[in-house]
Motif scaffolding. Structure first.
Motif, PDB file in Angstrom:
ATOM      1  N   LYS A  57      45.071  40.477  47.487  1.00 30.90           N
ATOM      2  CA  LYS A  57      45.448  39.698  46.727  1.00 30.90           C
ATOM      3  C   LYS A  57      45.647  38.283  46.717  1.00 30.90           C
ATOM      4  O   LYS A  57      45.603  37.263  46.699  1.00 30.90           O
ATOM      5  CB  LYS A  57      46.685  40.569  46.260  1.00 30.90           C
ATOM      6  CG  LYS A  57      47.622  39.537  45.057  1.00 30.90           C
ATOM      7  CD  LYS A  57      48.922  40.496  44.766  1.00 30.90           C
ATOM      8  CE  LYS A  57      49.665  39.104  43.658  1.00 30.90           C
ATOM      9  NZ  LYS A  57      51.220  39.960  43.325  1.00 30.90           N
ATOM     10  N   ALA A  61      43.449  35.068  45.126  1.00 27.99           N
ATOM     11  CA  ALA A  61      45.254  34.061  45.097  1.00 27.99           C
ATOM     12  C   ALA A  61      44.239  32.420  46.274  1.00 27.99           C
ATOM     13  O   ALA A  61      44.492  31.760  44.909  1.00 27.99           O
ATOM     14  CB  ALA A  61      46.440  33.815  45.014  1.00 27.99           C
ATOM     15  N   THR A 155      36.836  46.435  36.674  1.00 28.15           N
ATOM     16  CA  THR A 155      38.234  46.653  36.982  1.00 28.15           C
ATOM     17  C   THR A 155      38.373  47.104  38.260  1.00 28.15           C
ATOM     18  O   THR A 155      38.413  48.141  38.774  1.00 28.15           O
ATOM     19  CB  THR A 155      39.212  47.065  36.320  1.00 28.15           C
ATOM     20  OG1 THR A 155      39.367  46.412  35.154  1.00 28.15           O
ATOM     21  CG2 THR A 155      40.664  46.543  36.573  1.00 28.15           C
ATOM     22  N   ARG A 186      45.450  52.564  31.718  1.00 24.88           N
ATOM     23  CA  ARG A 186      46.977  52.176  32.971  1.00 24.88           C
ATOM     24  C   ARG A 186      48.019  53.398  32.669  1.00 24.88           C
ATOM     25  O   ARG A 186      48.325  53.711  31.115  1.00 24.88           O
ATOM     26  CB  ARG A 186      47.789  51.016  32.436  1.00 24.88           C
ATOM     27  CG  ARG A 186      47.057  49.953  33.242  1.00 24.88           C
ATOM     28  CD  ARG A 186      47.137  48.634  33.188  1.00 24.88           C
ATOM     29  NE  ARG A 186      46.380  47.181  33.047  1.00 24.88           N
ATOM     30  CZ  ARG A 186      46.907  46.220  34.380  1.00 24.88           C
ATOM     31  NH1 ARG A 186      48.017  45.777  34.124  1.00 24.88           N
ATOM     32  NH2 ARG A 186      45.740  45.060  34.335  1.00 24.88           N
ATOM     33  N   PRO A 206      45.222  42.561  40.798  1.00 25.07           N
ATOM     34  CA  PRO A 206      45.067  41.533  39.854  1.00 25.07           C
ATOM     35  C   PRO A 206      43.808  40.847  39.655  1.00 25.07           C
ATOM     36  O   PRO A 206      42.943  40.750  40.622  1.00 25.07           O
ATOM     37  CB  PRO A 206      46.322  41.283  40.032  1.00 25.07           C
ATOM     38  CG  PRO A 206      46.358  40.876  41.480  1.00 25.07           C
ATOM     39  CD  PRO A 206      46.021  42.578  42.019  1.00 25.07           C
ATOM     40  N   LEU A 207      43.136  40.262  38.809  1.00 25.54           N
ATOM     41  CA  LEU A 207      42.463  39.402  37.845  1.00 25.54           C
ATOM     42  C   LEU A 207      42.642  38.125  39.029  1.00 25.54           C
ATOM     43  O   LEU A 207      43.185  37.503  38.973  1.00 25.54           O
ATOM     44  CB  LEU A 207      41.691  39.509  36.685  1.00 25.54           C
ATOM     45  CG  LEU A 207      41.099  41.092  36.336  1.00 25.54           C
ATOM     46  CD1 LEU A 207      41.013  40.527  35.219  1.00 25.54           C
ATOM     47  CD2 LEU A 207      39.790  41.004  36.876  1.00 25.54           C
ATOM     48  N   SER A 209      41.835  35.187  37.502  1.00 25.28           N
ATOM     49  CA  SER A 209      42.626  34.471  37.200  1.00 25.28           C
ATOM     50  C   SER A 209      44.175  34.982  37.056  1.00 25.28           C
ATOM     51  O   SER A 209      44.587  34.306  35.716  1.00 25.28           O
ATOM     52  CB  SER A 209      41.766  35.082  34.983  1.00 25.28           C
ATOM     53  OG  SER A 209      41.857  35.810  34.844  1.00 25.28           O
ATOM     54  N   GLU A 210      44.631  36.058  36.963  1.00 31.25           N
ATOM     55  CA  GLU A 210      45.917  36.213  37.005  1.00 31.25           C
ATOM     56  C   GLU A 210      46.872  35.754  37.968  1.00 31.25           C
ATOM     57  O   GLU A 210      47.897  36.297  38.161  1.00 31.25           O
ATOM     58  CB  GLU A 210      46.144  37.708  36.392  1.00 31.25           C
ATOM     59  CG  GLU A 210      45.503  38.611  35.165  1.00 31.25           C
ATOM     60  CD  GLU A 210      45.590  40.635  35.606  1.00 31.25           C
ATOM     61  OE1 GLU A 210      45.091  40.396  34.260  1.00 31.25           O
ATOM     62  OE2 GLU A 210      45.441  40.553  36.594  1.00 31.25           O
ATOM     63  N   LEU A 211      46.337  35.238  39.353  1.00 32.58           N
ATOM     64  CA  LEU A 211      47.562  34.587  40.359  1.00 32.58           C
ATOM     65  C   LEU A 211      47.158  33.718  40.870  1.00 32.58           C
ATOM     66  O   LEU A 211      46.368  33.257  39.324  1.00 32.58           O
ATOM     67  CB  LEU A 211      45.976  35.539  41.507  1.00 32.58           C
ATOM     68  CG  LEU A 211      45.605  36.693  41.878  1.00 32.58           C
ATOM     69  CD1 LEU A 211      45.151  36.934  42.675  1.00 32.58           C
ATOM     70  CD2 LEU A 211      46.810  37.277  42.157  1.00 32.58           C
TER      71      LEU A 211
END
Length: 211
Positions: A57, A61, A155, A186, A206-207, A209-211
């Protein structure tokens, strides 16, 4: 046992009762000890899994993308994580992990990239975990990117196993399904599924774009 000048030895019934009680206590003690050992090994696995999750992660990021070696399209998106793994699960001289009938290998490029934020990569226990048939085992921790979760293709999932059924995977969110499932959803429960007498943990990463 007789008193007052008579025999003071134990009767057969009394001896049998004592033996049965000792046997019951021994079984309880052995079970407690075995569970404590299992919990200690699982705690080591969970500590390592949490370290891998944090490392992946953090890298994603900071870099805005997954580390090299993660295939987001095509095939081959399932690899071992880390170094120092056994190399005796197949004829390939590379290090091995995963299911003995579907062996995976590390991605050197990913290991090199991940050493930028963390010079020392987490070490996941490689103790074999057997399925209910006793014919295959899984060791180490893997990263799978070829899974469709809630209709989102490719994913990435952090995948590992714990000893015992219905163990808490600790990390969230989780996807359901078996270790090799290519589609999933999920789940709100604390584990993804089972593999023989082991718990399957499939943690959704997390993708970028989600970080």
């Amino acid at each position: 046992m007789k008193m007052g000048g008579r025999s003071t030895g134990f009767t057969i019934v009394e001896l049998l009762i004592v033996i049965v009680v000792i046997g019951i206590l021994a079984v309880i003690a052995l079970s407690t000890f075995s569970n404590a050992q299992r919990d200690a090994r699982n705690a080591e696995r969970l500590t390592s899994a949490q370290a891998w999750y944090k490392l992946l992660k953090t890298y994603t990021a900071d870099d805005g993308a997954y580390p090299p070696g993660i295939s987001m399209t095509g095939s081959g998106g399932h690899i071992c994580l880390g170094e120092g793994l056994p190399a005796d699960m197949d004829a390939n001289v590379d290090e091995d992990c995963g299911e003995s009938t579907n062996v995976k290998h590390p991605a050197a490029a990913m290991n090199t990239a991940l050493k930028t934020p963390s010079p020392t990569l987490p070490s996941f226990p490689t103790t074999p975990l057997y399925n209910s048939a006793g014919t295959a085992f899984i060791s180490g921790i893997t990263l799978r990117t070829m899974t469709t979760v809630d209709s989102v293709a490719n994913t990435p999932l952090l995948q590992y196993l714990l000893e015992g059924t219905n163990q808490d995977c600790k990390l969230r969110p989780l996807a359901n399904g078996a270790y090799s499932s290519t589609t999933a959803a999920r789940v709100t429960q604390s584990y993804s599924g089972s593999w023989g007498s082991s718990t399957v943990c499939r943690v959704i990463l997390p993708l970028p774009s989600e970080l």
